[in-house]
Design an enzyme around this catalytic site. Structure first.
Site, PDB file in Angstrom:
ATOM      1  N   HIS A  77      54.827  56.896  81.304  1.00 29.34           N
ATOM      2  CA  HIS A  77      53.420  57.089  81.623  1.00 29.34           C
ATOM      3  C   HIS A  77      53.096  58.576  81.543  1.00 29.34           C
ATOM      4  O   HIS A  77      53.733  59.396  82.212  1.00 29.34           O
ATOM      5  CB  HIS A  77      53.104  56.580  83.036  1.00 29.34           C
ATOM      6  CG  HIS A  77      53.044  55.093  83.127  1.00 29.34           C
ATOM      7  ND1 HIS A  77      52.548  54.430  84.226  1.00 29.34           N
ATOM      8  CD2 HIS A  77      53.412  54.126  82.241  1.00 29.34           C
ATOM      9  CE1 HIS A  77      52.622  53.122  84.019  1.00 29.34           C
ATOM     10  NE2 HIS A  77      53.137  52.926  82.825  1.00 29.34           N
ATOM     11  N   TYR A 205      44.560  54.538  91.048  1.00 34.66           N
ATOM     12  CA  TYR A 205      44.391  54.676  92.497  1.00 34.66           C
ATOM     13  C   TYR A 205      42.898  54.642  92.787  1.00 34.66           C
ATOM     14  O   TYR A 205      42.136  55.433  92.229  1.00 34.66           O
ATOM     15  CB  TYR A 205      44.980  55.992  92.991  1.00 34.66           C
ATOM     16  CG  TYR A 205      46.489  56.097  92.855  1.00 34.66           C
ATOM     17  CD1 TYR A 205      47.316  55.866  93.955  1.00 34.66           C
ATOM     18  CD2 TYR A 205      47.092  56.460  91.654  1.00 34.66           C
ATOM     19  CE1 TYR A 205      48.699  55.974  93.856  1.00 34.66           C
ATOM     20  CE2 TYR A 205      48.471  56.561  91.541  1.00 34.66           C
ATOM     21  CZ  TYR A 205      49.261  56.325  92.644  1.00 34.66           C
ATOM     22  OH  TYR A 205      50.629  56.439  92.532  1.00 34.66           O
ATOM     23  N   PRO A 297      53.667  55.255 100.511  1.00 34.55           N
ATOM     24  CA  PRO A 297      53.898  55.035  99.077  1.00 34.55           C
ATOM     25  C   PRO A 297      52.819  55.605  98.173  1.00 34.55           C
ATOM     26  O   PRO A 297      52.953  55.545  96.949  1.00 34.55           O
ATOM     27  CB  PRO A 297      53.951  53.506  98.974  1.00 34.55           C
ATOM     28  CG  PRO A 297      53.129  53.021 100.130  1.00 34.55           C
ATOM     29  CD  PRO A 297      53.357  54.013 101.232  1.00 34.55           C
ATOM     30  N   LYS A 301      56.723  58.640  96.071  1.00 33.81           N
ATOM     31  CA  LYS A 301      57.792  59.597  96.321  1.00 33.81           C
ATOM     32  C   LYS A 301      59.026  59.014  97.009  1.00 33.81           C
ATOM     33  O   LYS A 301      60.058  59.686  97.082  1.00 33.81           O
ATOM     34  CB  LYS A 301      57.273  60.767  97.181  1.00 33.81           C
ATOM     35  CG  LYS A 301      56.263  61.644  96.462  1.00 33.81           C
ATOM     36  CD  LYS A 301      56.858  62.237  95.211  1.00 33.81           C
ATOM     37  CE  LYS A 301      55.828  62.934  94.356  1.00 33.81           C
ATOM     38  NZ  LYS A 301      56.284  63.133  92.990  1.00 33.81           N
ATOM     39  N   TYR A 395      52.930  65.156  91.440  1.00 31.10           N
ATOM     40  CA  TYR A 395      53.161  63.749  91.101  1.00 31.10           C
ATOM     41  C   TYR A 395      54.393  63.590  90.204  1.00 31.10           C
ATOM     42  O   TYR A 395      55.185  62.649  90.390  1.00 31.10           O
ATOM     43  CB  TYR A 395      51.930  63.172  90.406  1.00 31.10           C
ATOM     44  CG  TYR A 395      51.903  61.659  90.347  1.00 31.10           C
ATOM     45  CD1 TYR A 395      51.405  60.914  91.409  1.00 31.10           C
ATOM     46  CD2 TYR A 395      52.370  60.977  89.229  1.00 31.10           C
ATOM     47  CE1 TYR A 395      51.361  59.537  91.366  1.00 31.10           C
ATOM     48  CE2 TYR A 395      52.342  59.592  89.179  1.00 31.10           C
ATOM     49  CZ  TYR A 395      51.838  58.879  90.240  1.00 31.10           C
ATOM     50  OH  TYR A 395      51.817  57.504  90.177  1.00 31.10           O
TER      51      TYR A 395
END
Length: 404
Positions: A77, A205, A297, A301, A395
């Site tokens: 990704h 998200y 979550p 991580k 991220y």
């Protein structure tokens, strides 16, 4: 009843991905290890967990030599979306971090790959172990347990506690020798796994007036979705139809219209907490992964932070055994905690940015004021490339600390 005695250099408590990965890396360095697991093998392989892997984790799996199926089936990704009240912003990881990315490959698959590879190598693993206990961990560690009516005793140089938040390892450290930091969030994640094509090629998200949602996946044909729900909610209150209906209300409209629904394979509610235990070692006992820290979550991580613990511990033990650096293992907690606190802060920040807090007050601030403050801050980060870079770099994961 007789006791069967074993000896190894490192005893690993827990046959999850962190314990298995550590075992493979140690074996490649010529360091003997035995894994002790309280659950049975089928249960371990069936556990449903997340699957967004930082490059550091992917590199460790390659180093351990169990990467072949991951490279074939994992999906790279290069970014993800944040939908703020329906307005989507793509965080272009590769562009914002000078070429880095993450990989989507389920933790269940990682565990299976490493379990099968360990069995092929003939490395010792004990499943369904009862009454696991650790003793004398400051001097000459001993692990005892019972399996199928047989008592076992392992003598070892070191113990790696990879047995999770509820395991025996952290509890072995006397309470007055450890400090535990914890924040429990007032909501959980209701997760649904289904054999349906993902609604998008990358994660999304979503912050909405109805609460948080996440659209994720495990493969081209298997999806994983999450909804923010009260921590007191019961999964029995959520039929599949109710879940899909609510998810459609929280997804951006264009995605909601193309969402493919289907029967759930698994459905559960996970509570959210931030937790850190300091120090992460006591004598010759080292805490790894969830035994030492828990993150919400939201920032993906948890597994990745466990992998950085494994990297640190493996390097230090390698220095100890193969480079005669006798003091190396005692640097573990100091090094590991530096990265732990960075990940804790990012996960806490993402959770505060994206979730709806139902209390009248949040952190002493009126809820409406708090929500406006969070919306304003998230809007700032998404509207400026500098802000997007901050999100992207965290991220994809901070670099592992090199052990010199």
């Amino acid at each position: 009843m007789t006791t069967q005695t074993h000896h190894t250099q490192v005893a690993i408590i827990g046959a999850g991905p962190s314990g298995l990965l550590l075992g493979h890396l140690l074996d490649q360095a010529g360091i003997s290890n035995i894994i002790v697991e309280r659950a049975d093998r089928d249960y371990v392989l069936a556990r449903i967990r997340a699957g967004i892997l930082e490059q550091g984790f992917v590199d460790l799996v390659k180093q351990a030599g169990v990467h072949h199926r991951m490279e074939k089936e994992g999906k790279v990704h290069h970014g993800f979306d944040i939908a703020l009240y329906g307005q989507r912003t793509r965080i272009d990881l590769t562009r914002l971090t000078d070429g880095q990315s993450v990989m989507c490959y389920g933790q269940t698959e990682i565990t299976r790959d490493m379990t099968e590879a360990r069995e092929q190598k003939g490395l010792p693993t004990f499943y369904t172990c009862h009454d696991v206990a650790l003793s004398d961990v400051q001097a000459s560690p001993v692990v005892t347990f019972e399996q199928n009516g047989q008592q076992h005793r392992i003598t070892c140089d070191y113990v790696a506690g990879c047995d999770g938040f509820h395991g025996v390892s952290r509890r072995t450290i006397p309470e007055h020798k450890r400090t535990e930091h914890e924040r429990v969030y007032p909501f959980g994640w209701l997760g649904l796994l289904s054999d349906t094509p993902p609604v998008a090629d990358e994660l999304i998200y979503c912050k909405t007036h109805r609460g948080f949602a996440l659209a994720s996946m495990r493969s081209d044909t298997r999806s994983r979705y999450y909804l923010q729900v009260p921590v007191t909610d019961d999964v029995k209150n959520w039929s599949d139809d109710a879940f899909w209906d609510e998810l459609k209300k929280r997804l951006p409209e264009d995605l909601a219209q193309q969402l493919v629904t289907g029967p759930s394979i698994e459905k559960s509610i996970a509570p959210l907490r931030s937790f850190v235990c300091e120090p992460m070692q006591y004598g010759k006992l080292f805490l790894v992964g969830d035994a030492a820290h828990i993150v919400p979550p939201t920032g993906a991580k948890g597994l990745n932070l466990a992998a950085s613990d494994v990297s640190t511990l493996y390097q230090l033990l390698d220095r100890h055994y193969n480079r005669q650096d006798k003091d190396a293992p005692y640097r573990y907690s100091e090094i590991a905690l530096r990265r732990v606190w960075h990940a804790e802060r990012f996960s806490w920040w993402m959770s505060n940015m994206l979730h709806d807090f139902d209390q009248t007050q949040v952190n002493g601030m009126e809820k409406l004021t708090f929500d406006r403050f969070m919306q304003s801050e998230l809007d700032f980060y998404l509207s400026h490339e500098e802000g997007q870079k901050v999100i992207a770099r965290q991220y994809v994961g901070l670099p592992y600390e090199a052990i010199d």
